[in-house]
Write an enzyme that holds these catalytic residues in place. Structure first.
Site, PDB file in Angstrom:
ATOM      1  N   ASP A 121      38.506  56.354  36.340  1.00  0.00           N
ATOM      2  CA  ASP A 121      39.437  55.248  36.556  1.00  0.00           C
ATOM      3  C   ASP A 121      38.771  53.949  36.104  1.00  0.00           C
ATOM      4  O   ASP A 121      37.535  53.852  36.092  1.00  0.00           O
ATOM      5  CB  ASP A 121      39.821  55.150  38.037  1.00  0.00           C
ATOM      6  N   ASP A 153      37.540  52.733  30.967  1.00  0.00           N
ATOM      7  CA  ASP A 153      38.591  51.837  30.502  1.00  0.00           C
ATOM      8  C   ASP A 153      39.250  52.502  29.302  1.00  0.00           C
ATOM      9  O   ASP A 153      38.681  52.529  28.203  1.00  0.00           O
ATOM     10  CB  ASP A 153      37.997  50.483  30.117  1.00  0.00           C
ATOM     11  N   TYR A 163      58.955  50.857  27.827  1.00  0.00           N
ATOM     12  CA  TYR A 163      58.354  51.902  28.664  1.00  0.00           C
ATOM     13  C   TYR A 163      58.956  53.263  28.310  1.00  0.00           C
ATOM     14  O   TYR A 163      58.228  54.250  28.122  1.00  0.00           O
ATOM     15  CB  TYR A 163      58.614  51.574  30.131  1.00  0.00           C
ATOM     16  N   LYS A 201      57.148  56.779  26.813  1.00  0.00           N
ATOM     17  CA  LYS A 201      57.176  58.054  27.530  1.00  0.00           C
ATOM     18  C   LYS A 201      57.838  59.150  26.704  1.00  0.00           C
ATOM     19  O   LYS A 201      57.468  60.331  26.790  1.00  0.00           O
ATOM     20  CB  LYS A 201      57.879  57.879  28.873  1.00  0.00           C
TER      21      LYS A 201
END
Length: 258
Positions: free
Chosen positions: A46, A67, A155, A159
């Site tokens: 993470d 990152d 977005y 996706k």
């Protein structure tokens, strides 16, 4: 012939190494815990190093600060975290604006995290998996890949694009034993959806749209990750598993009297 004990082991991941990117919270965190519970050796990665370490401690695994917007960091991770059997990546962002209100910076931000970093992860870790002749790659799409609403355009595009990226990876890596699939959650109570859940009317409207009439908890998505990671899904690749409480299966606008 498959015997009973073989079926019992289909969901076990003993002896397999799994990297979960975005493991600091939400779906990523629960995915890491679920994989560990089924025997996997989990690496929790993470951007938030402390959150990754906290998940790793719970999973009995290793924390790894990463990152994903840094392409060189992804390449280093692929070199350092060799011999992976499973890659799961969940990191994403959304800028809720109508298309005419989007700035170039907004667009670049969403594309960079949701799609470009996904490409780099697939490329960096998928190649070595293919060389070893095994592996499962699992990326997180969304119901927005197929159903959109105002303010979700960029977005949704990322996706949908991720599904096609994983399908292509499935075609290219499949002959060498690597499976690549997407999971498309519906409405899940994560930090990404905090804005919606803070608005009572908005939250209730979303809940009523699904067949189950409620939001999902992140833990309810983790089972799909375990399934696709292991031998239970040995003949599944290039697919998108909808885990959306029936959102994309029902109309949801009105329940007629008959």
């Amino acid at each position: 012939m498959v015997i009973m004990d073989d079926y019992a082991r289909l969901f076990r991941l003993d002896g397999r190494r799994a990297l979960v990117v975005g493991a600091g919270n939400g779906i990523g965190r629960e995915s890491a815990l679920a994989l560990a519970a089924h025997g996997a050796d989990v690496i929790a990665a993470d951007l938030d190093a402390e959150a990754a370490a906290a998940t790793a401690e719970l999973a009995g695994g290793q924390g790894y600060p990463l990152d994903v917007l840094d392409g060189a960091a992804i390449q280093r991770a692929a070199a350092e975290l060799d011999e992976l059997d499973v890659l799961v990546f969940t990191a994403a962002t959304n800028v809720r604006k109508r298309l005419v209100d989007y700035t170039d910076d907004d667009f670049d931000r969403v594309i960079a995290l949701n799609l470009a970093s996904s490409f780099r992860l697939i490329r960096a870790f998928g190649g070595p998996m293919a060389e070893r002749g095994r592996g499962s790659i699992i990326g997180f799409s969304s119901i927005r890949a197929t159903t959109v609403e105002p303010g979700q355009g960029v977005y949704a595009a990322t996706k949908s694009g991720l599904i096609q990226l994983l399908r292509t990876a499935a075609a290219e890596f499949g002959p060498r034993g690597v499976r690549c699939n997407a999971i498309a959650p519906g409405i899940v109570a994560t930090p990404l959806t905090a804005q919606i859940r803070a608005d009572e009317a908005w939250s209730a409207a979303y809940a009523s749209k699904s067949a189950l009439g409620r939001w999902a908890e992140p833990s309810e998505i983790a089972g799909a990750v375990v399934f696709l990671a292991g031998d239970a899904a040995s003949y599944i690749t290039g697919s998108c598993l909808m885990v959306d409480g029936g959102w994309t299966a029902v109309d949801g606008r009105y329940t007629p009297p008959a």
